[in-house]
Design an enzyme around this catalytic site. Structure first.
Site, short mmCIF file in Angstrom:
data_model
loop_
_atom_site.label_atom_id
_atom_site.label_comp_id
_atom_site.label_asym_id
_atom_site.label_seq_id
_atom_site.Cartn_x
_atom_site.Cartn_y
_atom_site.Cartn_z
N LYS A 3 -4.35 2.60 -1.20
CA LYS A 3 -4.64 1.29 -0.69
C LYS A 3 -6.28 0.93 -0.05
O LYS A 3 -6.65 1.66 0.51
CB LYS A 3 -3.73 0.84 0.35
O1 G3P Z 1 2.54 -3.33 3.01
C1 G3P Z 1 2.00 -4.43 4.00
C2 G3P Z 1 3.05 -4.80 4.92
O2 G3P Z 1 3.25 -3.36 5.53
C3 G3P Z 1 2.37 -5.71 5.97
O3 G3P Z 1 3.49 -6.48 6.67
O4 G3P Z 1 4.42 -7.76 8.15
O5 G3P Z 1 2.81 -6.04 8.91
O6 G3P Z 1 1.95 -8.01 7.76
P1 G3P Z 1 3.25 -7.02 7.89
#
Ligand code: G3P
Length: 224
Positions: free
Chosen positions: A83
């Protein structure tokens, strides 16, 4: 369409894998830190359990360190995908990593325009964050459709990975908009199935069923 699990929790992976909801796993520094312990060991454990792509994020912001870190993390397991953040520094690093044949998932995409140069580079995945923008009173559902159209228009093999799927509504929009992959946090699947109307309906059916005398229900209920 593939469903990845958005977690670094071994317990969650073991629970959802038999349900067909773990074609891959996406981690990020926040998810790894939540598990505590040794992040390297955690990634190796995940990569043993899940044969699909395991996204592992670099934790540097300068291109040179990003590239070095990516090369190191990529050696953790054959199914690791790196990533890289959707920034200018990330694009500089991605050019190098593409030449090195390292699989990439470009993350922290909040506007489809961030993804365009990476789609052109034909990275493996671009991760559009759907839910997080709600913290700023914004709604990113339309962006999934725009990103889908952009990838198709650019005739790129890059896969649209919808991420930050914080509720059932975002999940459905990501499916309908034509994501190639959805990475869904366990908390969202919990919301989907802790549907109070479903629970009331199931309870109502069984309550009505039991008004039938046990003798009348016997054959129907027999498990033999
Ligand atoms: O893989 C990306 C994800 O974990 C981000 O989610 O809800 O932390 O923006 P969030």
């Amino acid at each position: 369409m593939e469903f990845f699990l958005d977690t670094a929790s071994i317990e969650d992976i073991k629970f959802y894998k038999p349900l067909g909801l773990v074609d891959g796993v996406t981690t990020n520094p926040a998810l790894l830190s939540k598990e505590g312990g040794d992040p390297i060991a955690q990634i190796k454990k995940i990569a043993e359990i899940v044969k699909g792509p395991i996204s592992v994020e670099v934790t540097y912001t300068e291109p040179r360190e990003m590239v070095k870190h990516a090369i190191k993390l990529n050696k953790l397991a054959p199914n690791v995908v790196i990533k890289v953040p959707a920034s200018i520094a990330g694009l500089t690093a991605a050019q190098e990593l593409k030449k090195a044949g390292i699989r990439m998932n470009i993350t922290l995409i909040f506007h489809p325009s961030q993804a365009v140069p990476f789609i052109q580079l034909e990275v493996d995945y671009v991760s559009l964050f759907v839910g997080r923008v709600e913290e700023f009173g914004l709604n990113n559902k339309e962006a999934i459709w725009q990103l889908r159209q952009s990838i198709d228009e650019m005739e790129s093999p890059t896969k649209l990975l919808s991420a930050s799927i914080r509720n059932p509504e975002y999940l459905l929009e990501a499916v309908i908009a034509g994501s190639d992959v959805l990475t869904v946090p366990p908390s969202c699947w919990q919301m989907v199935y802790k549907n109070p109307i479903f629970q009331l309906g199931e309870r109502d059916f069984l309550k009505s069923w039991r008004t039938l005398p046990a003798t009348a229900r016997k054959e129907y209920e027999s498990l033999d």
